[in-house]
Design a protein around this motif. Structure first.
Motif, PDB file in Angstrom:
ATOM      1  N   MET A   1       0.852  -1.193   0.000  1.00 12.90           N
ATOM      2  CA  MET A   1       0.000   0.000   0.000  1.00 12.90           C
ATOM      3  C   MET A   1       0.888   1.243   0.000  1.00 12.90           C
TER       4      MET A   1
ATOM      5  N   CYS B   1      -0.308   4.746   7.876  1.00 15.19           N
ATOM      6  CA  CYS B   1      -0.766   3.367   7.706  1.00 15.19           C
ATOM      7  C   CYS B   1      -1.480   2.887   8.975  1.00 15.19           C
TER       8      CYS B   1
ATOM      9  N   VAL C   1      -4.917   4.534   9.146  1.00  9.79           N
ATOM     10  CA  VAL C   1      -5.864   3.896   8.224  1.00  9.79           C
ATOM     11  C   VAL C   1      -6.365   2.575   8.801  1.00  9.79           C
ATOM     12  N   ALA C   2      -5.454   1.772   9.349  1.00  7.00           N
ATOM     13  CA  ALA C   2      -5.840   0.485   9.936  1.00  7.00           C
ATOM     14  C   ALA C   2      -6.811   0.684  11.099  1.00  7.00           C
TER      15      ALA C   2
ATOM     16  N   ILE D   1     -10.292   1.809   9.704  1.00  5.23           N
ATOM     17  CA  ILE D   1     -11.001   0.687   9.073  1.00  5.23           C
ATOM     18  C   ILE D   1     -11.525  -0.268  10.136  1.00  5.23           C
TER      19      ILE D   1
ATOM     20  N   LEU E   1     -15.682  -0.969   3.166  1.00  3.08           N
ATOM     21  CA  LEU E   1     -14.363  -0.861   3.776  1.00  3.08           C
ATOM     22  C   LEU E   1     -13.276  -0.685   2.721  1.00  3.08           C
TER      23      LEU E   1
ATOM     24  N   THR F   1     -11.011   2.662   2.492  1.00  4.82           N
ATOM     25  CA  THR F   1      -9.547   2.574   2.451  1.00  4.82           C
ATOM     26  C   THR F   1      -8.996   3.392   1.276  1.00  4.82           C
ATOM     27  N   TRP F   2      -9.636   3.244   0.117  1.00  5.92           N
ATOM     28  CA  TRP F   2      -9.192   3.986  -1.064  1.00  5.92           C
ATOM     29  C   TRP F   2      -9.374   5.482  -0.879  1.00  5.92           C
TER      30      TRP F   2
ATOM     31  N   GLY G   1     -11.265  10.412   8.747  1.00  2.83           N
ATOM     32  CA  GLY G   1     -11.489   8.972   8.851  1.00  2.83           C
ATOM     33  C   GLY G   1     -12.365   8.604  10.033  1.00  2.83           C
TER      34      GLY G   1
END
Length: 279
Positions: A1, A11, A14-15, A18, A103, A107-108, A127
């Protein structure tokens, strides 16, 4: 990614986002699952698609197959049918598949925001807002078009943001996201307004118009296929309503006491489905 190679903190954000989005929607899915007014219709459509009939109000257990276009586009019933053909007939399979689509789109979108802003704070703030938005979460407990529409519009928004970041319209991606959105909910066509704004931001007037026309042309190809199908079966070409007449007195009465969408749906659905004993 790409976002991970650029920033480990991004990163991680983002995790986390999500994970929060998944947990919040899984909670309503498992503990507050419910049917809505159109759920039975979408299930009937999907069952007819699986038996090879197509979009039809006919009883799936009968030999009758009368095709229709009234009030519905085929994207969502086709999605349900595809899930059932892979995983078997299961409400939970549809709900989880909808969640997975969302999801991936989220993410995108987060990656797109990072490409544009290079800001961990913006990624985290936006987010968290999206992951825990009460305007989104509740829909994921239903077999309705809204969860998949949220996913497709999230994907479309991500493509717009990447277009701004790259200073170049992602024509094929935008047309694909727009076409899918329209097939899920025809009011998705209004998202094209975002293409106008971004195109005029990136290009001069003449090039903007050319780019917009190409996207509109690509989008109309699959939609034209649906129009031709409706013409061949003698249905309205782009019917956005079922064509049924609503009892004005009854719905005027509903307007005097209905205060939320749940009450409106429960009170009006028996009329549309002609299950008058359930009023």
């Amino acid at each position: 990614m790409k976002i991970c190679s650029a920033s480990e903190k991004s990163c991680l954000y983002v995790a986390l986002i999500i994970m929060l989005a998944a947990i919040s929607r899984l909670c309503v899915m498992f503990f507050s699952q419910a049917e809505a007014g159109d759920t039975a219709t979408y299930i009937k459509f999907a069952e007819n698609i699986i038996r090879g009939c197509g979009l039809s109000h006919s009883d799936p257990s009968s030999n009758e197959c009368i095709l229709t276009s009234g009030g519905y586009f085929p994207g969502y019933p086709a999605f349900i049918a595809s899930v059932w053909m892979i995983f078997g007939k299961s409400v939970l399979a549809v709900l989880i598949s909808q969640l997975i689509c969302y999801l991936l789109a989220l993410t995108w979108l987060l990656i797109a925001i990072f490409r544009l802003t290079k800001s961990n704070k913006i990624i985290f703030a936006l987010g968290i807002l999206l992951a825990l938005s009460p305007l989104q979460i509740g829909w994921f407990r239903f077999i309705l078009t809204e969860p998949l529409a949220i996913a497709s519009s999230t994907w479309f928004l991500a493509e717009l943001i990447i277009s701004v970041a790259d200073k170049k319209l992602r024509i094929f991606h935008l047309a694909s996201a727009l076409s899918i959105s329209i097939f899920i909910r025809p009011d998705g066509i209004f998202m094209v307004l975002g293409v106008f704004l971004v195109s005029f931001h990136i290009y001069d007037f003449k090039k903007s118009i050319r780019q917009i026309l190409v996207i509109l042309l690509l989008t109309t190809v699959p939609v034209s296929g649906w129009i031709i199908r409706n013409y061949n079966i003698g249905q309205p070409l782009l019917s956005l309503s079922s064509g049924g007449q609503s009892p004005p007195g009854y719905f005027m009465w509903l307007s005097t006491w209905v205060v939320n969408e749940y009450e409106r749906s429960e009170a009006s659905s028996p009329v549309w489905l002609k299950n008058y004993s359930q009023i």
